[in-house]
Design a protein around this motif. Structure first.
Motif, PDB file in Angstrom:
ATOM      1  N   PHE A 224       0.842  -1.199   0.000  1.00 32.67           N
ATOM      2  CA  PHE A 224       0.000   0.000   0.000  1.00 32.67           C
ATOM      3  C   PHE A 224       0.878   1.249   0.000  1.00 32.67           C
ATOM      4  O   PHE A 224       2.024   1.224   0.432  1.00 32.67           O
ATOM      5  CB  PHE A 224      -0.877   0.047   1.257  1.00 32.67           C
ATOM      6  N   GLU A 225       0.303   2.339  -0.477  1.00 31.58           N
ATOM      7  CA  GLU A 225       0.922   3.652  -0.324  1.00 31.58           C
ATOM      8  C   GLU A 225      -0.140   4.559   0.270  1.00 31.58           C
ATOM      9  O   GLU A 225      -1.241   4.683  -0.257  1.00 31.58           O
ATOM     10  CB  GLU A 225       1.411   4.221  -1.654  1.00 31.58           C
ATOM     11  N   LEU A 226       0.196   5.159   1.387  1.00 35.57           N
ATOM     12  CA  LEU A 226      -0.688   6.095   2.073  1.00 35.57           C
ATOM     13  C   LEU A 226      -0.145   7.489   1.819  1.00 35.57           C
ATOM     14  O   LEU A 226       1.028   7.755   2.080  1.00 35.57           O
ATOM     15  CB  LEU A 226      -0.715   5.789   3.569  1.00 35.57           C
ATOM     16  N   GLN A 227      -0.981   8.376   1.283  1.00 38.06           N
ATOM     17  CA  GLN A 227      -0.565   9.744   0.990  1.00 38.06           C
ATOM     18  C   GLN A 227      -1.407  10.702   1.815  1.00 38.06           C
ATOM     19  O   GLN A 227      -2.628  10.675   1.744  1.00 38.06           O
ATOM     20  CB  GLN A 227      -0.733  10.067  -0.495  1.00 38.06           C
ATOM     21  N   LEU A 228      -0.738  11.542   2.601  1.00 39.42           N
ATOM     22  CA  LEU A 228      -1.414  12.562   3.392  1.00 39.42           C
ATOM     23  C   LEU A 228      -0.995  13.931   2.888  1.00 39.42           C
ATOM     24  O   LEU A 228       0.199  14.194   2.722  1.00 39.42           O
ATOM     25  CB  LEU A 228      -1.042  12.423   4.874  1.00 39.42           C
TER      26      LEU A 228
ATOM     27  N   ILE B  89       5.441   9.566  13.393  1.00 42.25           N
ATOM     28  CA  ILE B  89       4.797   8.419  12.760  1.00 42.25           C
ATOM     29  C   ILE B  89       5.176   7.193  13.567  1.00 42.25           C
ATOM     30  O   ILE B  89       6.360   6.939  13.792  1.00 42.25           O
ATOM     31  CB  ILE B  89       5.262   8.243  11.299  1.00 42.25           C
ATOM     32  N   ASP B  90       4.160   6.454  14.038  1.00 41.75           N
ATOM     33  CA  ASP B  90       4.480   5.227  14.773  1.00 41.75           C
ATOM     34  C   ASP B  90       3.454   4.141  14.488  1.00 41.75           C
ATOM     35  O   ASP B  90       2.349   4.414  14.022  1.00 41.75           O
ATOM     36  CB  ASP B  90       4.626   5.484  16.275  1.00 41.75           C
ATOM     37  N   VAL B  91       3.867   2.918  14.755  1.00 38.21           N
ATOM     38  CA  VAL B  91       3.011   1.743  14.617  1.00 38.21           C
ATOM     39  C   VAL B  91       2.980   1.054  15.969  1.00 38.21           C
ATOM     40  O   VAL B  91       4.025   0.768  16.553  1.00 38.21           O
ATOM     41  CB  VAL B  91       3.539   0.770  13.537  1.00 38.21           C
ATOM     42  N   HIS B  92       1.772   0.818  16.456  1.00 41.02           N
ATOM     43  CA  HIS B  92       1.613   0.144  17.740  1.00 41.02           C
ATOM     44  C   HIS B  92       0.399  -0.770  17.656  1.00 41.02           C
ATOM     45  O   HIS B  92      -0.712  -0.304  17.366  1.00 41.02           O
ATOM     46  CB  HIS B  92       1.451   1.165  18.866  1.00 41.02           C
ATOM     47  N   GLU B  93       0.622  -2.058  17.891  1.00 44.26           N
ATOM     48  CA  GLU B  93      -0.442  -3.058  17.889  1.00 44.26           C
ATOM     49  C   GLU B  93      -1.300  -2.989  16.630  1.00 44.26           C
ATOM     50  O   GLU B  93      -2.527  -2.985  16.691  1.00 44.26           O
ATOM     51  CB  GLU B  93      -1.299  -2.925  19.148  1.00 44.26           C
TER      52      GLU B  93
ATOM     53  N   ASN C 268       7.899  -3.587   9.895  1.00 43.24           N
ATOM     54  CA  ASN C 268       9.310  -3.214  10.013  1.00 43.24           C
ATOM     55  C   ASN C 268       9.881  -2.587   8.747  1.00 43.24           C
ATOM     56  O   ASN C 268      10.993  -2.062   8.776  1.00 43.24           O
ATOM     57  CB  ASN C 268      10.144  -4.438  10.398  1.00 43.24           C
ATOM     58  N   ALA C 269       9.166  -2.639   7.638  1.00 47.37           N
ATOM     59  CA  ALA C 269       9.683  -2.112   6.370  1.00 47.37           C
ATOM     60  C   ALA C 269       8.956  -0.852   5.909  1.00 47.37           C
ATOM     61  O   ALA C 269       9.123  -0.413   4.772  1.00 47.37           O
ATOM     62  CB  ALA C 269       9.598  -3.195   5.287  1.00 47.37           C
TER      63      ALA C 269
ATOM     64  N   GLY D  62       4.841  18.927   0.261  1.00 50.25           N
ATOM     65  CA  GLY D  62       3.633  18.976   1.071  1.00 50.25           C
ATOM     66  C   GLY D  62       2.821  17.692   1.076  1.00 50.25           C
ATOM     67  O   GLY D  62       1.702  17.671   1.582  1.00 50.25           O
ATOM     68  N   VAL D  63       3.366  16.609   0.527  1.00 51.99           N
ATOM     69  CA  VAL D  63       2.667  15.328   0.531  1.00 51.99           C
ATOM     70  C   VAL D  63       3.534  14.305   1.259  1.00 51.99           C
ATOM     71  O   VAL D  63       4.678  14.072   0.881  1.00 51.99           O
ATOM     72  CB  VAL D  63       2.351  14.837  -0.904  1.00 51.99           C
ATOM     73  N   LEU D  64       2.983  13.713   2.317  1.00 54.09           N
ATOM     74  CA  LEU D  64       3.664  12.649   3.037  1.00 54.09           C
ATOM     75  C   LEU D  64       3.272  11.331   2.395  1.00 54.09           C
ATOM     76  O   LEU D  64       2.091  10.994   2.321  1.00 54.09           O
ATOM     77  CB  LEU D  64       3.259  12.654   4.512  1.00 54.09           C
ATOM     78  N   ARG D  65       4.269  10.607   1.899  1.00 53.06           N
ATOM     79  CA  ARG D  65       4.027   9.305   1.269  1.00 53.06           C
ATOM     80  C   ARG D  65       4.603   8.213   2.161  1.00 53.06           C
ATOM     81  O   ARG D  65       5.807   8.171   2.402  1.00 53.06           O
ATOM     82  CB  ARG D  65       4.673   9.251  -0.113  1.00 53.06           C
ATOM     83  N   LEU D  66       3.730   7.350   2.643  1.00 52.06           N
ATOM     84  CA  LEU D  66       4.140   6.211   3.453  1.00 52.06           C
ATOM     85  C   LEU D  66       4.026   4.959   2.595  1.00 52.06           C
ATOM     86  O   LEU D  66       2.957   4.661   2.068  1.00 52.06           O
ATOM     87  CB  LEU D  66       3.246   6.081   4.683  1.00 52.06           C
ATOM     88  N   THR D  67       5.127   4.241   2.451  1.00 50.52           N
ATOM     89  CA  THR D  67       5.134   2.989   1.710  1.00 50.52           C
ATOM     90  C   THR D  67       4.963   1.864   2.716  1.00 50.52           C
ATOM     91  O   THR D  67       5.743   1.743   3.660  1.00 50.52           O
ATOM     92  CB  THR D  67       6.463   2.825   0.946  1.00 50.52           C
ATOM     93  N   LEU D  68       3.928   1.060   2.513  1.00 47.65           N
ATOM     94  CA  LEU D  68       3.587  -0.020   3.429  1.00 47.65           C
ATOM     95  C   LEU D  68       3.676  -1.344   2.671  1.00 47.65           C
ATOM     96  O   LEU D  68       2.681  -1.822   2.125  1.00 47.65           O
ATOM     97  CB  LEU D  68       2.167   0.180   3.976  1.00 47.65           C
TER      98      LEU D  68
END
Length: 147
Positions: free
Chosen positions: A52-56, A68-72, A117-118, A126-132
Protein backbone atom coordinates in the motif's frame (compact mmCIF):
# COMPACT_ATOMS: atom_id res chain seq x y z
CA UNK A 1 -7.75 -8.86 -0.89
CA UNK A 2 -6.71 -6.97 2.24
CA UNK A 3 -7.34 -3.27 2.59
CA UNK A 4 -5.95 -0.51 4.76
CA UNK A 5 -8.63 0.61 7.19
CA UNK A 6 -9.13 4.21 8.22
CA UNK A 7 -10.45 4.62 11.74
CA UNK A 8 -12.35 7.79 10.77
CA UNK A 9 -15.61 7.83 8.79
CA UNK A 10 -15.30 8.61 5.10
CA UNK A 11 -15.70 12.27 4.17
CA UNK A 12 -17.56 13.32 1.07
CA UNK A 13 -16.07 15.97 -1.14
CA UNK A 14 -17.76 19.31 -0.52
CA UNK A 15 -15.73 21.48 -2.89
CA UNK A 16 -18.53 22.12 -5.43
CA UNK A 17 -20.93 23.09 -2.63
CA UNK A 18 -18.32 25.35 -1.04
CA UNK A 19 -17.49 26.92 -4.40
CA UNK A 20 -21.13 28.00 -4.90
CA UNK A 21 -21.28 29.67 -1.51
CA UNK A 22 -17.85 31.25 -1.87
CA UNK A 23 -18.88 32.77 -5.18
CA UNK A 24 -22.22 33.94 -3.78
CA UNK A 25 -20.91 35.49 -0.56
CA UNK A 26 -17.34 36.41 -1.44
CA UNK A 27 -18.06 40.08 -2.07
CA UNK A 28 -20.84 40.55 0.49
CA UNK A 29 -19.34 39.00 3.63
CA UNK A 30 -15.95 39.72 5.15
CA UNK A 31 -13.44 36.87 5.14
CA UNK A 32 -12.35 34.99 8.20
CA UNK A 33 -9.90 37.04 10.21
CA UNK A 34 -8.59 34.29 12.49
CA UNK A 35 -6.80 31.09 11.64
CA UNK A 36 -8.81 27.89 11.97
CA UNK A 37 -7.59 25.67 14.77
CA UNK A 38 -8.84 22.31 13.50
CA UNK A 39 -6.66 20.45 11.03
CA UNK A 40 -7.44 17.09 9.44
CA UNK A 41 -5.15 16.24 6.53
CA UNK A 42 -6.69 14.49 3.55
CA UNK A 43 -5.54 10.89 3.08
CA UNK A 44 -5.43 8.71 -0.03
CA UNK A 45 -4.74 4.96 0.10
CA UNK A 46 -3.34 3.27 -2.99
CA UNK A 47 -2.63 -0.43 -3.48
CA UNK A 48 0.13 -1.77 -5.70
CA UNK A 49 1.43 -5.26 -6.35
CA UNK A 50 4.03 -4.74 -3.59
CA UNK A 51 1.88 -3.15 -0.90
CA UNK A 52 0.00 0.00 0.00
CA UNK A 53 0.92 3.65 -0.32
CA UNK A 54 -0.69 6.10 2.07
CA UNK A 55 -0.57 9.74 0.99
CA UNK A 56 -1.41 12.56 3.39
CA UNK A 57 -1.69 16.14 2.18
CA UNK A 58 0.33 18.26 4.63
CA UNK A 59 1.10 21.68 3.10
CA UNK A 60 3.29 23.79 5.34
CA UNK A 61 4.09 20.95 7.76
CA UNK A 62 7.79 20.50 8.48
CA UNK A 63 9.44 17.07 8.76
CA UNK A 64 10.46 17.86 12.33
CA UNK A 65 6.81 18.47 13.24
CA UNK A 66 5.73 14.92 12.28
CA UNK A 67 5.54 11.78 14.38
CA UNK A 68 4.80 8.42 12.76
CA UNK A 69 4.48 5.23 14.77
CA UNK A 70 3.01 1.74 14.62
CA UNK A 71 1.61 0.14 17.74
CA UNK A 72 -0.44 -3.06 17.89
CA UNK A 73 -1.36 -2.90 14.22
CA UNK A 74 -2.36 0.78 14.20
CA UNK A 75 -0.39 3.36 12.22
CA UNK A 76 -0.59 6.85 13.74
CA UNK A 77 0.53 9.99 11.92
CA UNK A 78 0.46 13.13 14.06
CA UNK A 79 1.99 16.55 13.94
CA UNK A 80 1.37 20.26 13.82
CA UNK A 81 0.92 22.92 11.18
CA UNK A 82 1.91 26.21 12.75
CA UNK A 83 -0.25 29.29 12.25
CA UNK A 84 1.23 32.64 11.21
CA UNK A 85 2.71 34.62 14.11
CA UNK A 86 -0.02 36.83 15.61
CA UNK A 87 1.96 38.49 18.39
CA UNK A 88 5.38 39.95 18.98
CA UNK A 89 7.96 41.55 16.75
CA UNK A 90 7.18 39.45 13.63
CA UNK A 91 3.40 39.66 14.06
CA UNK A 92 1.12 39.62 11.04
CA UNK A 93 -2.46 40.80 10.76
CA UNK A 94 -4.68 38.17 9.20
CA UNK A 95 -6.97 39.70 6.58
CA UNK A 96 -8.49 36.42 5.42
CA UNK A 97 -7.72 32.87 6.59
CA UNK A 98 -9.10 29.81 4.85
CA UNK A 99 -6.31 27.43 5.82
CA UNK A 100 -6.46 25.25 8.92
CA UNK A 101 -3.67 25.15 11.48
CA UNK A 102 -2.93 23.32 14.68
CA UNK A 103 -2.23 19.77 15.74
CA UNK A 104 -3.58 16.74 13.95
CA UNK A 105 -3.59 12.98 14.34
CA UNK A 106 -4.73 10.32 11.87
CA UNK A 107 -4.93 6.62 12.76
CA UNK A 108 -5.07 3.72 10.33
CA UNK A 109 -5.55 0.06 11.23
CA UNK A 110 -3.06 -1.97 9.22
CA UNK A 111 -4.00 -5.30 7.69
CA UNK A 112 -2.09 -8.36 8.87
CA UNK A 113 -0.20 -8.70 5.59
CA UNK A 114 1.73 -5.40 5.96
CA UNK A 115 5.36 -5.66 7.04
CA UNK A 116 5.51 -3.18 9.95
CA UNK A 117 9.31 -3.21 10.01
CA UNK A 118 9.68 -2.11 6.37
CA UNK A 119 7.42 0.97 6.40
CA UNK A 120 9.08 4.03 4.86
CA UNK A 121 8.05 7.71 4.92
CA UNK A 122 8.93 10.57 2.58
CA UNK A 123 7.70 14.18 2.77
CA UNK A 124 8.00 16.01 -0.55
CA UNK A 125 6.12 19.08 -1.81
CA UNK A 126 3.63 18.98 1.07
CA UNK A 127 2.67 15.33 0.53
CA UNK A 128 3.66 12.65 3.04
CA UNK A 129 4.03 9.30 1.27
CA UNK A 130 4.14 6.21 3.45
CA UNK A 131 5.13 2.99 1.71
CA UNK A 132 3.59 -0.02 3.43
CA UNK A 133 5.02 -3.15 1.80
CA UNK A 134 3.33 -6.53 2.03
CA UNK A 135 4.94 -9.13 4.26
CA UNK A 136 6.01 -11.70 1.66
CA UNK A 137 5.85 -14.55 4.16
CA UNK A 138 2.20 -13.78 4.90
CA UNK A 139 1.17 -13.10 1.30
CA UNK A 140 3.03 -15.94 -0.41
CA UNK A 141 0.73 -18.49 -1.98
CA UNK A 142 1.29 -21.99 -0.70
CA UNK A 143 0.06 -25.26 -2.04
CA UNK A 144 -0.97 -27.57 0.77
CA UNK A 145 -0.70 -31.25 0.07
CA UNK A 146 -3.63 -33.42 1.06
CA UNK A 147 -2.52 -36.63 2.78
Amino acid sequence: MATLFNTLPARRAVRPFDAVFNQLFNDTLPGFTAANTGFLPAADVLETANGFELQLTLPGVLKDALTIDVHEGTLTVSGERKAPVMEGENAVKVRRAESSYGTFSRKFRLPDNVNHNAIEANLTDGVLRLTLPFDTEKTAKRLIEVR
